[in-house]
Design an enzyme around this catalytic site. Sequence first.
Site, mmCIF file in Angstrom:
data_model
loop_
_atom_site.group_PDB
_atom_site.id
_atom_site.type_symbol
_atom_site.label_atom_id
_atom_site.label_comp_id
_atom_site.label_asym_id
_atom_site.label_seq_id
_atom_site.Cartn_x
_atom_site.Cartn_y
_atom_site.Cartn_z
ATOM 1 N N TYR A 1 0.844 -1.194 0.000
ATOM 2 C CA TYR A 1 0.000 0.000 0.000
ATOM 3 C C TYR A 1 0.880 1.244 0.000
ATOM 4 O O TYR A 1 1.870 1.330 0.730
ATOM 5 C CB TYR A 1 -0.908 0.024 1.236
ATOM 6 C CG TYR A 1 -2.070 0.982 1.074
ATOM 7 C CD1 TYR A 1 -3.327 0.509 0.708
ATOM 8 C CD2 TYR A 1 -1.901 2.355 1.232
ATOM 9 C CE1 TYR A 1 -4.384 1.388 0.514
ATOM 10 C CE2 TYR A 1 -2.944 3.236 1.029
ATOM 11 C CZ TYR A 1 -4.190 2.754 0.675
ATOM 12 O OH TYR A 1 -5.232 3.628 0.459
ATOM 13 N N SER A 2 0.525 2.226 -0.849
ATOM 14 C CA SER A 2 1.216 3.512 -0.904
ATOM 15 C C SER A 2 2.690 3.290 -1.251
ATOM 16 O O SER A 2 2.999 2.746 -2.300
ATOM 17 C CB SER A 2 1.036 4.247 0.427
ATOM 18 O OG SER A 2 1.494 5.570 0.346
#
Length: 548
Positions: free
Chosen positions: A211-212
């Site tokens: 994520y990210s």
Amino acid sequence: METSRRSYLKDLAHRGVIQGATISPTGENSDFCHYFGGVRYALPPLQRWRRARRLPSTFTYGTQQSPGQCDSGAGLCPQPGFLQLSPENPDAWTEDCFQCNVWVPTGEAPKDGWPVFVFIHGGWLQFGSPNGFNAGALLGEADFNAVVVMPAYRVNLFGFLYSTELAEDAASVGETVGNHGFWDQRLALEWTKENIHLFGGNPDNITISGYSAGANSVFHQLAYDLRQPDSHAIVRQACMFSNSPAVQPKSPAETQIQFNQLLTALGIPLTLPGNEKLARLRSLPAKALLDAGKTIDVHQFRPTTDSGFILPTLFESLDNGGFARRMLARNVRLMLGECRDERYLYAVWFPPKANTLSAVRTRLIADYPERIVDAALPLHFPNGQLPSDCKDWVSDAWGKIYADMQVHHMQRGFIHALTSNTGGVDASSLLYRYRIEYRAKCMDKAMPIEWGVTHSSDYPLWFWGNGDVLTPTEKKNTYEALIGPLSRFVQGQTAAGQDKFGWGTSGQENVRTFKPDGTVKIEGDAMWNEGVNVWKKLRQADMSKPKL
């Protein structure tokens, strides 16, 4: 969600015995999963800014009489604080953070083992930990039948500092320098490949996700993996949640500027010999380094094109179809997407120091090469004025351009490169896009309602509450929209060019959208042309850089 734990011993054959925990929902007779926190995947380096060391073949975690204690969590690399996501607590820091958290379904594993879902946490590569993610209910309640591995890795200047001095120091012991956080992640992947069968996992079915900044890490890990011989390949499929590659990472000459700024902030003369500079840096406590790092102009410690983990030709391989060709050869499927309102959280991470366009430029240079910033700004602010739909530069305009550079525009450009490159290689059959416009009520305690479906507000969706509680309606909607198809994706229920896991998209512009009312619609991409145009202009700017 309230849970209870009881001790659980796991015999890992030649690796010895560890003590984890069986996690159960409070008041229920059933178990969610087995949890092993802080399982070592590598030995720490002999010095700061050296490579972590593989576990020797003789390494054991413990014995039946004295099992290795793996019921807490992974070590926390020193890092700056940020909202409730990363409280700054030097007492909790350790530079020996080379552990992972492993979540295992209960019951007997399938004949070939459970599929493996490796998740790399985010945090701009500056902070973060796997300890903030909870896969218990995902495994126990949502029937996500996979072994989940979440590694810690070095972040900020501990994981991504680069300089000529460091490079010479590393060469003296036969190592490369820079991108240590990525090398840590690769060690965790290699440990998973070699050891996950001991937990009931299938080493031949590993999905790497993140994520990210974890999604950006997935891109770089995939790029590295695709360069390896088939016999050393690890990644079967990949998920990139809310991030994308943007430009070729900074060159060594560009990251040297940051190193020199750090020395100056710490009062270390630039005229000292290289070994003396490093000796002083290595003698300082972590907090002193972090505090100085926050004060310099280039305060974001990012990847470097080091010619080791990251090749100078990385983005050229996107342009000419080489990257897509290798994905097709290995049939590596890729799920990727975004949240509707990414910009609101992005706006509060190290915002510009003044309410001016010049301050926005200075702030962007902390992340991206200067030539890229100067190409991007006119595309977003063509007349150099604050756009009419923005109230200020320091939060509104800043949040928009940062989210576009980190996610929205660049993800569309990345997809374009995989499907419409100069080599004529179309990998669209491997791509599965999504967009989330749905927000779980439990997020209201963590983020302002007015931020909408912002960056990281979908944690409770992907992790079935992530330790909190989804309502019955949210569970139904989330399972149908995301978790059911994701589980089938991880199981490997597809063949090349086919969608057998129920995603429903096709081609480069089709997006599976989780709508605010809980329904799912397959839609065209309204931002496609804008994103691809920005990507092309930034690639032109990057290719015009002088040869070093």
